[in-house]
Design a protein around this motif. Structure first.
Motif, PDB file in Angstrom:
ATOM      1  N   ALA A 111     -38.197   8.483 -65.209  1.00 51.00           N
ATOM      2  CA  ALA A 111     -37.651   8.259 -66.551  1.00 51.00           C
ATOM      3  C   ALA A 111     -36.207   7.773 -66.477  1.00 51.00           C
ATOM      4  CB  ALA A 111     -37.737   9.545 -67.377  1.00 51.00           C
ATOM      5  N   THR A 112     -35.430   8.358 -65.587  1.00 53.28           N
ATOM      6  CA  THR A 112     -34.033   7.945 -65.424  1.00 53.28           C
ATOM      7  C   THR A 112     -33.946   6.507 -64.948  1.00 53.28           C
ATOM      8  OG1 THR A 112     -33.368  10.215 -64.951  1.00 53.28           O
ATOM      9  CG2 THR A 112     -31.868   8.474 -64.228  1.00 53.28           C
ATOM     10  N   THR A 113     -34.768   6.150 -63.968  1.00 56.48           N
ATOM     11  CA  THR A 113     -34.790   4.776 -63.459  1.00 56.48           C
ATOM     12  C   THR A 113     -35.179   3.806 -64.569  1.00 56.48           C
ATOM     13  OG1 THR A 113     -35.346   5.526 -61.239  1.00 56.48           O
ATOM     14  CG2 THR A 113     -35.841   3.233 -61.759  1.00 56.48           C
ATOM     15  N   TRP A 114     -36.222   4.160 -65.297  1.00 55.56           N
ATOM     16  CA  TRP A 114     -36.705   3.299 -66.379  1.00 55.56           C
ATOM     17  C   TRP A 114     -35.622   3.125 -67.444  1.00 55.56           C
ATOM     18  CZ3 TRP A 114     -37.715   3.335 -71.596  1.00 55.56           C
ATOM     19  CH2 TRP A 114     -38.603   2.364 -72.071  1.00 55.56           C
ATOM     20  N   THR A 115     -34.962   4.203 -67.810  1.00 53.53           N
ATOM     21  CA  THR A 115     -33.904   4.156 -68.826  1.00 53.53           C
ATOM     22  C   THR A 115     -32.733   3.302 -68.350  1.00 53.53           C
ATOM     23  OG1 THR A 115     -34.541   6.331 -69.625  1.00 53.53           O
ATOM     24  CG2 THR A 115     -32.345   5.555 -70.231  1.00 53.53           C
ATOM     25  N   ASN A 116     -32.348   3.457 -67.105  1.00 54.73           N
ATOM     26  CA  ASN A 116     -31.258   2.638 -66.560  1.00 54.73           C
ATOM     27  C   ASN A 116     -31.615   1.159 -66.584  1.00 54.73           C
ATOM     28  OD1 ASN A 116     -29.706   4.903 -66.099  1.00 54.73           O
ATOM     29  ND2 ASN A 116     -30.294   5.093 -63.951  1.00 54.73           N
ATOM     30  N   GLU A 117     -32.852   0.826 -66.243  1.00 48.41           N
ATOM     31  CA  GLU A 117     -33.295  -0.573 -66.284  1.00 48.41           C
ATOM     32  C   GLU A 117     -33.304  -1.096 -67.719  1.00 48.41           C
ATOM     33  OE1 GLU A 117     -36.977  -1.147 -64.191  1.00 48.41           O
ATOM     34  OE2 GLU A 117     -36.157  -0.308 -62.343  1.00 48.41           O
ATOM     35  N   LEU A 118     -33.774  -0.283 -68.644  1.00 50.82           N
ATOM     36  CA  LEU A 118     -33.789  -0.667 -70.058  1.00 50.82           C
ATOM     37  C   LEU A 118     -32.370  -0.969 -70.537  1.00 50.82           C
ATOM     38  CD1 LEU A 118     -35.279  -0.893 -72.826  1.00 50.82           C
ATOM     39  CD2 LEU A 118     -34.767   1.535 -73.122  1.00 50.82           C
ATOM     40  N   GLU A 119     -31.446  -0.102 -70.205  1.00 53.23           N
ATOM     41  CA  GLU A 119     -30.066  -0.303 -70.645  1.00 53.23           C
ATOM     42  C   GLU A 119     -29.432  -1.528 -69.996  1.00 53.23           C
ATOM     43  OE1 GLU A 119     -28.189   3.498 -70.067  1.00 53.23           O
ATOM     44  OE2 GLU A 119     -28.969   4.242 -71.969  1.00 53.23           O
ATOM     45  N   GLU A 120     -29.742  -1.776 -68.740  1.00 49.17           N
ATOM     46  CA  GLU A 120     -29.206  -2.968 -68.083  1.00 49.17           C
ATOM     47  C   GLU A 120     -29.769  -4.235 -68.722  1.00 49.17           C
ATOM     48  OE1 GLU A 120     -27.210  -5.711 -66.285  1.00 49.17           O
ATOM     49  OE2 GLU A 120     -26.678  -3.592 -66.209  1.00 49.17           O
ATOM     50  N   ARG A 121     -31.034  -4.225 -69.049  1.00 53.22           N
ATOM     51  CA  ARG A 121     -31.635  -5.392 -69.709  1.00 53.22           C
ATOM     52  C   ARG A 121     -31.027  -5.591 -71.095  1.00 53.22           C
ATOM     53  NH1 ARG A 121     -37.568  -6.435 -67.558  1.00 53.22           N
ATOM     54  NH2 ARG A 121     -37.231  -5.662 -65.458  1.00 53.22           N
ATOM     55  N   ARG A 122     -30.783  -4.504 -71.797  1.00 53.64           N
ATOM     56  CA  ARG A 122     -30.153  -4.595 -73.113  1.00 53.64           C
ATOM     57  C   ARG A 122     -28.764  -5.214 -72.997  1.00 53.64           C
ATOM     58  NH1 ARG A 122     -26.625  -1.707 -76.070  1.00 53.64           N
ATOM     59  NH2 ARG A 122     -26.441  -0.062 -74.522  1.00 53.64           N
ATOM     60  N   ARG A 123     -27.992  -4.753 -72.017  1.00 46.70           N
ATOM     61  CA  ARG A 123     -26.647  -5.324 -71.804  1.00 46.70           C
ATOM     62  C   ARG A 123     -26.738  -6.799 -71.410  1.00 46.70           C
ATOM     63  NH1 ARG A 123     -25.824  -0.112 -69.725  1.00 46.70           N
ATOM     64  NH2 ARG A 123     -26.321  -0.776 -67.606  1.00 46.70           N
ATOM     65  N   SER A 124     -27.688  -7.120 -70.552  1.00 44.16           N
ATOM     66  CA  SER A 124     -27.865  -8.504 -70.112  1.00 44.16           C
ATOM     67  C   SER A 124     -28.231  -9.413 -71.281  1.00 44.16           C
ATOM     68  CB  SER A 124     -28.942  -8.572 -69.030  1.00 44.16           C
ATOM     69  OG  SER A 124     -29.156  -9.888 -68.621  1.00 44.16           O
ATOM     70  N   LEU A 125     -29.151  -8.968 -72.120  1.00 47.54           N
ATOM     71  CA  LEU A 125     -29.513  -9.745 -73.302  1.00 47.54           C
ATOM     72  C   LEU A 125     -28.311  -9.934 -74.216  1.00 47.54           C
ATOM     73  CD1 LEU A 125     -33.022  -8.317 -74.233  1.00 47.54           C
ATOM     74  CD2 LEU A 125     -32.486 -10.662 -73.563  1.00 47.54           C
ATOM     75  N   GLY A 126     -27.511  -8.896 -74.375  1.00 47.78           N
ATOM     76  CA  GLY A 126     -26.307  -9.005 -75.197  1.00 47.78           C
ATOM     77  C   GLY A 126     -25.335 -10.034 -74.654  1.00 47.78           C
ATOM     78  N   ARG A 127     -25.163 -10.028 -73.333  1.00 49.35           N
ATOM     79  CA  ARG A 127     -24.268 -11.026 -72.710  1.00 49.35           C
ATOM     80  C   ARG A 127     -24.807 -12.446 -72.901  1.00 49.35           C
ATOM     81  NH1 ARG A 127     -24.070  -6.950 -68.662  1.00 49.35           N
ATOM     82  NH2 ARG A 127     -25.629  -8.067 -67.437  1.00 49.35           N
ATOM     83  N   LEU A 128     -26.113 -12.611 -72.726  1.00 48.70           N
ATOM     84  CA  LEU A 128     -26.710 -13.939 -72.900  1.00 48.70           C
ATOM     85  C   LEU A 128     -26.591 -14.418 -74.345  1.00 48.70           C
ATOM     86  CD1 LEU A 128     -29.884 -13.527 -70.687  1.00 48.70           C
ATOM     87  CD2 LEU A 128     -27.871 -14.943 -70.190  1.00 48.70           C
ATOM     88  N   ALA A 129     -26.832 -13.523 -75.283  1.00 51.79           N
ATOM     89  CA  ALA A 129     -26.698 -13.887 -76.693  1.00 51.79           C
ATOM     90  C   ALA A 129     -25.257 -14.280 -77.002  1.00 51.79           C
ATOM     91  CB  ALA A 129     -27.154 -12.735 -77.577  1.00 51.79           C
ATOM     92  N   GLN A 130     -24.300 -13.577 -76.424  1.00 53.15           N
ATOM     93  CA  GLN A 130     -22.892 -13.909 -76.650  1.00 53.15           C
ATOM     94  C   GLN A 130     -22.550 -15.267 -76.044  1.00 53.15           C
ATOM     95  OE1 GLN A 130     -20.748 -12.205 -78.683  1.00 53.15           O
ATOM     96  NE2 GLN A 130     -19.567 -14.079 -78.419  1.00 53.15           N
ATOM     97  N   ARG A 131     -23.171 -15.604 -74.941  1.00 47.50           N
ATOM     98  CA  ARG A 131     -22.938 -16.934 -74.343  1.00 47.50           C
ATOM     99  C   ARG A 131     -23.391 -18.039 -75.285  1.00 47.50           C
ATOM    100  NH1 ARG A 131     -25.242 -16.930 -68.383  1.00 47.50           N
ATOM    101  NH2 ARG A 131     -24.770 -19.135 -68.628  1.00 47.50           N
ATOM    102  N   VAL A 132     -24.494 -17.810 -75.994  1.00 48.80           N
ATOM    103  CA  VAL A 132     -24.957 -18.798 -76.977  1.00 48.80           C
ATOM    104  C   VAL A 132     -23.926 -18.927 -78.094  1.00 48.80           C
ATOM    105  CG1 VAL A 132     -26.725 -19.312 -78.718  1.00 48.80           C
ATOM    106  CG2 VAL A 132     -27.407 -18.469 -76.456  1.00 48.80           C
ATOM    107  N   VAL A 133     -23.449 -17.805 -78.610  1.00 49.47           N
ATOM    108  CA  VAL A 133     -22.429 -17.825 -79.665  1.00 49.47           C
ATOM    109  C   VAL A 133     -21.186 -18.554 -79.165  1.00 49.47           C
ATOM    110  CG1 VAL A 133     -20.836 -16.381 -81.024  1.00 49.47           C
ATOM    111  CG2 VAL A 133     -23.262 -15.751 -80.840  1.00 49.47           C
TER     112      VAL A 133
END
Length: 102
Positions: A50-72
């Motif tokens: 669960a901890t591994t899965w949660t860490n991966e989820l949060e990293e993907r969320r941060r990565s998506l946020g960075r990519l979305a900001q690059r578009v902006v």
């Protein structure tokens, strides 16, 4: 005599695109927030997997946020390079190009 200046159709379209990109970036940054918070609460799933899965989820969320900001950022940069006013002939050419009739 100088040609009359009019609002740039490209500039206006970029302004609209920026608003939409900012809205979508906000949505992306919030996308997995509830799931991440639920996982971090320890009431949904616990243990090393669960901890591994949660860490991966949060990293993907941060990565998506960075990519979305690059578009902006890219739309903002293009908007800065575009003049808000152009000649009527330039505006007509922009409208033709935007309609795919170059």
């Amino acid at each position: 005599m100088a040609e009359r200046m009019v609002p740039s159709p490209r500039y206006e379209r970029l302004r609209q695109l920026l608003i939409e990109a900012e809205d979508r970036a906000h949505e992306v940054r919030q996308a997995y927030q509830r799931a991440s918070s639920a996982m971090r609460s320890g009431q949904v799933w616990t243990g090393p997997t669960a901890t591994t899965w949660t860490n991966e989820l949060e990293e993907r969320r941060r990565s998506l946020g960075r990519l979305a900001q690059r578009v902006v950022d890219a739309v903002e940069e293009e908007l800065r390079r575009s003049p808000p006013l152009v000649t009527e002939a330039e505006a007509d050419a922009m409208r033709r190009e935007m309609a795919g009739r170059t």
